[in-house]
Design a protein around this motif. Structure first.
Motif, PDB file in Angstrom:
ATOM      1  N   VAL A   5       0.872  -1.168   0.000  1.00 15.74           N
ATOM      2  CA  VAL A   5       0.000   0.000   0.000  1.00 15.74           C
ATOM      3  C   VAL A   5       0.914   1.224   0.000  1.00 15.74           C
ATOM      4  N   ILE A   6       0.676   2.116  -0.964  1.00 16.14           N
ATOM      5  CA  ILE A   6       1.500   3.316  -1.117  1.00 16.14           C
ATOM      6  C   ILE A   6       0.638   4.537  -0.823  1.00 16.14           C
ATOM      7  N   GLU A   7       1.144   5.411   0.025  1.00 17.87           N
ATOM      8  CA  GLU A   7       0.474   6.672   0.316  1.00 17.87           C
ATOM      9  C   GLU A   7       1.190   7.768  -0.471  1.00 17.87           C
ATOM     10  N   ARG A   8       0.442   8.459  -1.318  1.00 19.44           N
ATOM     11  CA  ARG A   8       0.992   9.538  -2.133  1.00 19.44           C
ATOM     12  C   ARG A   8       0.314  10.850  -1.732  1.00 19.44           C
ATOM     13  N   GLU A   9       1.083  11.790  -1.220  1.00 15.67           N
ATOM     14  CA  GLU A   9       0.531  13.093  -0.864  1.00 15.67           C
ATOM     15  C   GLU A   9       0.464  13.951  -2.124  1.00 15.67           C
ATOM     16  N   LEU A  10      -0.752  14.255  -2.542  1.00 13.11           N
ATOM     17  CA  LEU A  10      -1.006  15.099  -3.718  1.00 13.11           C
ATOM     18  C   LEU A  10      -2.075  16.120  -3.341  1.00 13.11           C
ATOM     19  N   PRO A  11      -1.664  17.314  -2.883  1.00  8.96           N
ATOM     20  CA  PRO A  11      -2.655  18.314  -2.487  1.00  8.96           C
ATOM     21  C   PRO A  11      -3.695  18.538  -3.591  1.00  8.96           C
ATOM     22  N   GLY A  12      -4.952  18.503  -3.198  1.00  7.45           N
ATOM     23  CA  GLY A  12      -6.041  18.715  -4.136  1.00  7.45           C
ATOM     24  C   GLY A  12      -6.406  17.495  -4.965  1.00  7.45           C
ATOM     25  N   ALA A  13      -5.869  16.329  -4.631  1.00  8.01           N
ATOM     26  CA  ALA A  13      -6.139  15.119  -5.420  1.00  8.01           C
ATOM     27  C   ALA A  13      -7.638  14.870  -5.578  1.00  8.01           C
ATOM     28  N   ASN A  15      -9.929  16.883  -5.922  1.00 13.44           N
ATOM     29  CA  ASN A  15     -10.554  17.841  -6.832  1.00 13.44           C
ATOM     30  C   ASN A  15     -10.093  17.665  -8.274  1.00 13.44           C
ATOM     31  N   MET A  16      -9.280  16.640  -8.526  1.00 13.11           N
ATOM     32  CA  MET A  16      -8.797  16.425  -9.891  1.00 13.11           C
ATOM     33  C   MET A  16      -9.970  16.078 -10.800  1.00 13.11           C
ATOM     34  N   LYS A  17      -9.927  16.608 -11.999  1.00 14.99           N
ATOM     35  CA  LYS A  17     -10.962  16.344 -12.997  1.00 14.99           C
ATOM     36  C   LYS A  17     -10.720  14.967 -13.626  1.00 14.99           C
ATOM     37  N   PRO A  18     -11.761  14.382 -14.213  1.00 11.27           N
ATOM     38  CA  PRO A  18     -11.603  13.055 -14.824  1.00 11.27           C
ATOM     39  C   PRO A  18     -10.454  12.980 -15.827  1.00 11.27           C
ATOM     40  N   ASP A  19     -10.245  14.010 -16.627  1.00  6.27           N
ATOM     41  CA  ASP A  19      -9.145  13.961 -17.596  1.00  6.27           C
ATOM     42  C   ASP A  19      -7.785  14.011 -16.918  1.00  6.27           C
ATOM     43  N   GLU A  20      -7.695  14.684 -15.765  1.00  8.61           N
ATOM     44  CA  GLU A  20      -6.443  14.718 -15.008  1.00  8.61           C
ATOM     45  C   GLU A  20      -6.156  13.347 -14.393  1.00  8.61           C
ATOM     46  N   SER A  44      -6.317   2.156  -6.902  1.00  9.17           N
ATOM     47  CA  SER A  44      -5.990   3.333  -6.105  1.00  9.17           C
ATOM     48  C   SER A  44      -7.261   3.989  -5.589  1.00  9.17           C
ATOM     49  N   TYR A  45      -7.126   4.667  -4.452  1.00  6.24           N
ATOM     50  CA  TYR A  45      -8.222   5.374  -3.810  1.00  6.24           C
ATOM     51  C   TYR A  45      -7.827   6.840  -3.701  1.00  6.24           C
ATOM     52  N   VAL A  46      -8.627   7.719  -4.285  1.00  7.13           N
ATOM     53  CA  VAL A  46      -8.346   9.153  -4.270  1.00  7.13           C
ATOM     54  C   VAL A  46      -9.127   9.778  -3.124  1.00  7.13           C
ATOM     55  N   THR A  47      -8.410  10.509  -2.256  1.00 12.09           N
ATOM     56  CA  THR A  47      -9.042  11.219  -1.143  1.00 12.09           C
ATOM     57  C   THR A  47      -8.762  12.712  -1.326  1.00 12.09           C
ATOM     58  N   GLY A  48      -9.053  13.498  -0.334  1.00 10.83           N
ATOM     59  CA  GLY A  48      -8.884  14.942  -0.447  1.00 10.83           C
ATOM     60  C   GLY A  48      -7.509  15.379  -0.922  1.00 10.83           C
ATOM     61  N   ASP A  49      -6.476  14.989  -0.212  1.00  6.35           N
ATOM     62  CA  ASP A  49      -5.115  15.420  -0.533  1.00  6.35           C
ATOM     63  C   ASP A  49      -4.137  14.258  -0.692  1.00  6.35           C
ATOM     64  N   LYS A  50      -4.656  13.041  -0.865  1.00  6.54           N
ATOM     65  CA  LYS A  50      -3.786  11.876  -0.996  1.00  6.54           C
ATOM     66  C   LYS A  50      -4.393  10.868  -1.958  1.00  6.54           C
ATOM     67  N   ILE A  51      -3.520  10.028  -2.482  1.00  3.87           N
ATOM     68  CA  ILE A  51      -3.951   8.864  -3.246  1.00  3.87           C
ATOM     69  C   ILE A  51      -3.299   7.654  -2.601  1.00  3.87           C
ATOM     70  N   TYR A  52      -4.100   6.653  -2.282  1.00  2.00           N
ATOM     71  CA  TYR A  52      -3.612   5.414  -1.698  1.00  2.00           C
ATOM     72  C   TYR A  52      -3.660   4.346  -2.789  1.00  2.00           C
ATOM     73  N   CYS A  53      -2.510   3.770  -3.085  1.00  3.85           N
ATOM     74  CA  CYS A  53      -2.405   2.803  -4.172  1.00  3.85           C
ATOM     75  C   CYS A  53      -2.068   1.415  -3.634  1.00  3.85           C
ATOM     76  N   VAL A  54      -2.603   0.406  -4.296  1.00  8.33           N
ATOM     77  CA  VAL A  54      -2.303  -0.981  -3.961  1.00  8.33           C
ATOM     78  C   VAL A  54      -1.558  -1.585  -5.143  1.00  8.33           C
ATOM     79  N   TYR A  55      -0.407  -2.160  -4.861  1.00  5.31           N
ATOM     80  CA  TYR A  55       0.445  -2.754  -5.889  1.00  5.31           C
ATOM     81  C   TYR A  55       0.870  -4.154  -5.487  1.00  5.31           C
ATOM     82  N   HIS A  56       1.125  -4.985  -6.468  1.00  9.43           N
ATOM     83  CA  HIS A  56       1.872  -6.224  -6.285  1.00  9.43           C
ATOM     84  C   HIS A  56       3.261  -5.934  -6.836  1.00  9.43           C
ATOM     85  N   ALA A  57       4.279  -6.328  -6.109  1.00  3.69           N
ATOM     86  CA  ALA A  57       5.651  -6.115  -6.578  1.00  3.69           C
ATOM     87  C   ALA A  57       6.565  -7.130  -5.917  1.00  3.69           C
ATOM     88  N   GLN A  58       7.628  -7.461  -6.612  1.00  6.28           N
ATOM     89  CA  GLN A  58       8.586  -8.411  -6.056  1.00  6.28           C
ATOM     90  C   GLN A  58       9.282  -7.845  -4.826  1.00  6.28           C
TER      91      GLN A  58
END
Length: 97
Positions: A5-13, A15-20, A44-58
């Motif tokens: 699980v990856i936490e990505r801080e992206l202010p305004g995430a 509010n991103m438009k579908p094309d973004e 991935s799950y988009v919240t107010g100022d973060k995106i939480y991503c789920v990945y499989h990786a070695q």
């Protein structure tokens, strides 16, 4: 393959438009295509100022490399050790990730 699980801080995430969001997703997929099957984006799950991503990786280093190549933040990366849900309350042991 391990799950992360990856936490990505992206202010305004949130509010991103579908094309973004589509452009961000395309960039991620392009980077993943170049990295091969040893790292896979699940969801991935988009919240107010973060995106939480789920990945499989070695390994965690591959998750970090994906973030570096894509120019994405990876403020926190945690390996999933088990998955629980309401059905877990009736099981004898939680499902291992």
């Amino acid at each position: 393959m391990p799950k992360y699980v990856i936490e990505r801080e992206l202010p305004g995430a949130g509010n991103m438009k579908p094309d973004e969001l589509q452009a961000l997703s395309r960039k991620s997929c392009d980077v993943l295509e170049g990295m091969g099957p040893q790292v896979q984006w699940i969801q991935s799950y988009v919240t107010g100022d973060k995106i939480y991503c789920v990945y499989h990786a070695q390994n965690e280093e591959l998750v970090r490399e994906h973030a570096r190549r894509g120019g994405f933040p990876a403020n926190s990366i945690a390996r999933v050790m088990a998955v629980i849900d309401p059905a877990t309350s009736e099981a004898r042991e939680p499902a291992l990730a």
